[in-house]
Design a protein around this motif. Structure first.
Motif, PDB file in Angstrom:
ATOM      1  N   ASN A 214     -19.489  63.048   0.326  1.00 49.95           N
ATOM      2  CA  ASN A 214     -20.060  62.294  -0.793  1.00 49.95           C
ATOM      3  C   ASN A 214     -19.141  61.281  -1.462  1.00 49.95           C
ATOM      4  O   ASN A 214     -19.616  60.431  -2.190  1.00 49.95           O
ATOM      5  N   VAL A 215     -17.826  61.392  -1.264  1.00 49.19           N
ATOM      6  CA  VAL A 215     -16.878  60.600  -2.058  1.00 49.19           C
ATOM      7  C   VAL A 215     -15.792  60.002  -1.171  1.00 49.19           C
ATOM      8  O   VAL A 215     -15.350  60.613  -0.213  1.00 49.19           O
ATOM      9  N   ARG A 216     -15.351  58.792  -1.552  1.00 47.33           N
ATOM     10  CA  ARG A 216     -14.204  58.153  -0.909  1.00 47.33           C
ATOM     11  C   ARG A 216     -12.992  58.355  -1.805  1.00 47.33           C
ATOM     12  O   ARG A 216     -13.071  58.241  -3.032  1.00 47.33           O
ATOM     13  N   TYR A 217     -11.838  58.624  -1.174  1.00 45.99           N
ATOM     14  CA  TYR A 217     -10.576  58.777  -1.890  1.00 45.99           C
ATOM     15  C   TYR A 217      -9.543  57.866  -1.259  1.00 45.99           C
ATOM     16  O   TYR A 217      -9.452  57.771  -0.039  1.00 45.99           O
ATOM     17  N   ASP A 218      -8.753  57.208  -2.087  1.00 46.49           N
ATOM     18  CA  ASP A 218      -7.644  56.371  -1.643  1.00 46.49           C
ATOM     19  C   ASP A 218      -6.395  56.867  -2.366  1.00 46.49           C
ATOM     20  O   ASP A 218      -6.371  56.924  -3.592  1.00 46.49           O
ATOM     21  N   PHE A 219      -5.381  57.233  -1.585  1.00 45.75           N
ATOM     22  CA  PHE A 219      -4.153  57.783  -2.145  1.00 45.75           C
ATOM     23  C   PHE A 219      -2.952  56.945  -1.759  1.00 45.75           C
ATOM     24  O   PHE A 219      -2.883  56.401  -0.660  1.00 45.75           O
TER      25      PHE A 219
ATOM     26  N   THR B 209      -0.585  59.224  -6.018  1.00 51.31           N
ATOM     27  CA  THR B 209      -1.395  58.447  -6.942  1.00 51.31           C
ATOM     28  C   THR B 209      -2.785  58.294  -6.360  1.00 51.31           C
ATOM     29  O   THR B 209      -2.948  57.866  -5.216  1.00 51.31           O
ATOM     30  N   CYS B 210      -3.780  58.652  -7.136  1.00 55.18           N
ATOM     31  CA  CYS B 210      -5.170  58.437  -6.760  1.00 55.18           C
ATOM     32  C   CYS B 210      -5.531  57.022  -7.202  1.00 55.18           C
ATOM     33  O   CYS B 210      -5.463  56.704  -8.388  1.00 55.18           O
ATOM     34  N   MET B 211      -5.865  56.177  -6.253  1.00 61.61           N
ATOM     35  CA  MET B 211      -6.142  54.767  -6.567  1.00 61.61           C
ATOM     36  C   MET B 211      -7.407  54.583  -7.397  1.00 61.61           C
ATOM     37  O   MET B 211      -7.508  53.637  -8.168  1.00 61.61           O
ATOM     38  N   GLN B 212      -8.374  55.483  -7.266  1.00 58.64           N
ATOM     39  CA  GLN B 212      -9.610  55.354  -8.041  1.00 58.64           C
ATOM     40  C   GLN B 212      -9.389  55.631  -9.524  1.00 58.64           C
ATOM     41  O   GLN B 212      -9.942  54.950 -10.373  1.00 58.64           O
ATOM     42  N   THR B 213      -8.589  56.650  -9.822  1.00 58.69           N
ATOM     43  CA  THR B 213      -8.412  57.044 -11.219  1.00 58.69           C
ATOM     44  C   THR B 213      -7.101  56.560 -11.818  1.00 58.69           C
ATOM     45  O   THR B 213      -6.950  56.550 -13.037  1.00 58.69           O
TER      46      THR B 213
ATOM     47  N   ALA C 226       2.563  70.730  -0.015  1.00 56.52           N
ATOM     48  CA  ALA C 226       1.514  71.406   0.749  1.00 56.52           C
ATOM     49  C   ALA C 226       1.110  72.733   0.116  1.00 56.52           C
ATOM     50  O   ALA C 226      -0.068  73.081   0.089  1.00 56.52           O
ATOM     51  N   GLU C 227       2.076  73.472  -0.417  1.00 59.97           N
ATOM     52  CA  GLU C 227       1.758  74.748  -1.067  1.00 59.97           C
ATOM     53  C   GLU C 227       0.842  74.536  -2.270  1.00 59.97           C
ATOM     54  O   GLU C 227      -0.106  75.285  -2.477  1.00 59.97           O
ATOM     55  N   ASP C 228       1.146  73.514  -3.069  1.00 64.61           N
ATOM     56  CA  ASP C 228       0.319  73.211  -4.244  1.00 64.61           C
ATOM     57  C   ASP C 228      -1.093  72.828  -3.827  1.00 64.61           C
ATOM     58  O   ASP C 228      -2.065  73.151  -4.512  1.00 64.61           O
ATOM     59  N   ALA C 229      -1.210  72.122  -2.715  1.00 62.68           N
ATOM     60  CA  ALA C 229      -2.514  71.633  -2.254  1.00 62.68           C
ATOM     61  C   ALA C 229      -3.453  72.762  -1.874  1.00 62.68           C
ATOM     62  O   ALA C 229      -4.673  72.585  -1.880  1.00 62.68           O
ATOM     63  N   LYS C 230      -2.915  73.913  -1.574  1.00 60.43           N
ATOM     64  CA  LYS C 230      -3.755  75.053  -1.193  1.00 60.43           C
ATOM     65  C   LYS C 230      -4.388  75.749  -2.393  1.00 60.43           C
ATOM     66  O   LYS C 230      -5.286  76.568  -2.232  1.00 60.43           O
ATOM     67  N   ASP C 231      -3.932  75.403  -3.579  1.00 57.32           N
ATOM     68  CA  ASP C 231      -4.467  76.001  -4.805  1.00 57.32           C
ATOM     69  C   ASP C 231      -5.692  75.193  -5.247  1.00 57.32           C
ATOM     70  O   ASP C 231      -5.576  74.163  -5.918  1.00 57.32           O
ATOM     71  N   ILE C 232      -6.864  75.665  -4.868  1.00 57.58           N
ATOM     72  CA  ILE C 232      -8.118  74.947  -5.121  1.00 57.58           C
ATOM     73  C   ILE C 232      -8.335  74.697  -6.615  1.00 57.58           C
ATOM     74  O   ILE C 232      -8.733  73.608  -7.015  1.00 57.58           O
ATOM     75  N   GLU C 233      -8.071  75.688  -7.441  1.00 57.90           N
ATOM     76  CA  GLU C 233      -8.297  75.522  -8.878  1.00 57.90           C
ATOM     77  C   GLU C 233      -7.361  74.475  -9.463  1.00 57.90           C
ATOM     78  O   GLU C 233      -7.758  73.706 -10.344  1.00 57.90           O
ATOM     79  N   HIS C 234      -6.135  74.419  -8.985  1.00 59.54           N
ATOM     80  CA  HIS C 234      -5.194  73.381  -9.438  1.00 59.54           C
ATOM     81  C   HIS C 234      -5.714  71.996  -9.051  1.00 59.54           C
ATOM     82  O   HIS C 234      -5.687  71.067  -9.860  1.00 59.54           O
ATOM     83  N   LEU C 235      -6.193  71.873  -7.823  1.00 58.62           N
ATOM     84  CA  LEU C 235      -6.751  70.583  -7.386  1.00 58.62           C
ATOM     85  C   LEU C 235      -7.956  70.183  -8.219  1.00 58.62           C
ATOM     86  O   LEU C 235      -8.109  69.017  -8.571  1.00 58.62           O
ATOM     87  N   ARG C 236      -8.817  71.132  -8.517  1.00 59.64           N
ATOM     88  CA  ARG C 236      -9.997  70.824  -9.341  1.00 59.64           C
ATOM     89  C   ARG C 236      -9.559  70.300 -10.711  1.00 59.64           C
ATOM     90  O   ARG C 236     -10.158  69.362 -11.235  1.00 59.64           O
ATOM     91  N   LYS C 237      -8.500  70.884 -11.250  1.00 62.11           N
ATOM     92  CA  LYS C 237      -7.995  70.446 -12.554  1.00 62.11           C
ATOM     93  C   LYS C 237      -7.376  69.055 -12.457  1.00 62.11           C
ATOM     94  O   LYS C 237      -7.667  68.180 -13.269  1.00 62.11           O
ATOM     95  N   VAL C 238      -6.516  68.845 -11.451  1.00 57.17           N
ATOM     96  CA  VAL C 238      -5.816  67.565 -11.296  1.00 57.17           C
ATOM     97  C   VAL C 238      -6.794  66.421 -11.037  1.00 57.17           C
ATOM     98  O   VAL C 238      -6.683  65.356 -11.629  1.00 57.17           O
TER      99      VAL C 238
END
Length: 100
Positions: free
Chosen positions: A25-30, A45-49, A57-69
């Motif tokens: 559903n969404v495009r992301y540019d990093f 850096t997320c180019m959209q926001t 990589a360890e941080d990326a596995k934390d789904i709740e952290h990603l949802r917050k970020v």
């Protein structure tokens, strides 16, 4: 009168990787900046926001952290971003020394 204390002032040539991905559903540019600063964690850096954050990589596995970020409400979107970042970012064995 000096109102601040300078902690560091470093100049460094860094590698920056630009990656665009799309989920269902969404495009992301990093922009991913690989640097010797920040305990080995790349600055993403997320180019959209325009938001920037440190992540490995360890941080990326934390789904709740990603949802917050990323401020994601869809768990499926967060899982897709997690999967992408977990294989893209380096692993680091260092503990985070900053509080959120």
């Amino acid at each position: 009168m000096e109102m601040y204390e300078q902690l560091y002032d470093e100049t460094e040539r860094v590698n920056v990787r630009f990656i665009g991905i799309t989920t269902e559903n969404v495009r992301y540019d990093f922009g991913i900046m690989y640097t010797n600063m920040f305990f080995g964690k790349p600055l993403i850096t997320c180019m959209q926001t325009g938001r920037s954050f440190l992540m490995c990589a360890e941080d990326a596995k934390d789904i709740e952290h990603l949802r917050k970020v990323f401020k994601l409400t869809d768990h499926k979107e967060a899982e897709a971003i997690s999967e992408f970042l977990a294989v893209t970012l380096p692993y680091t064995s260092l503990e985070v020394q900053y509080n959120e």
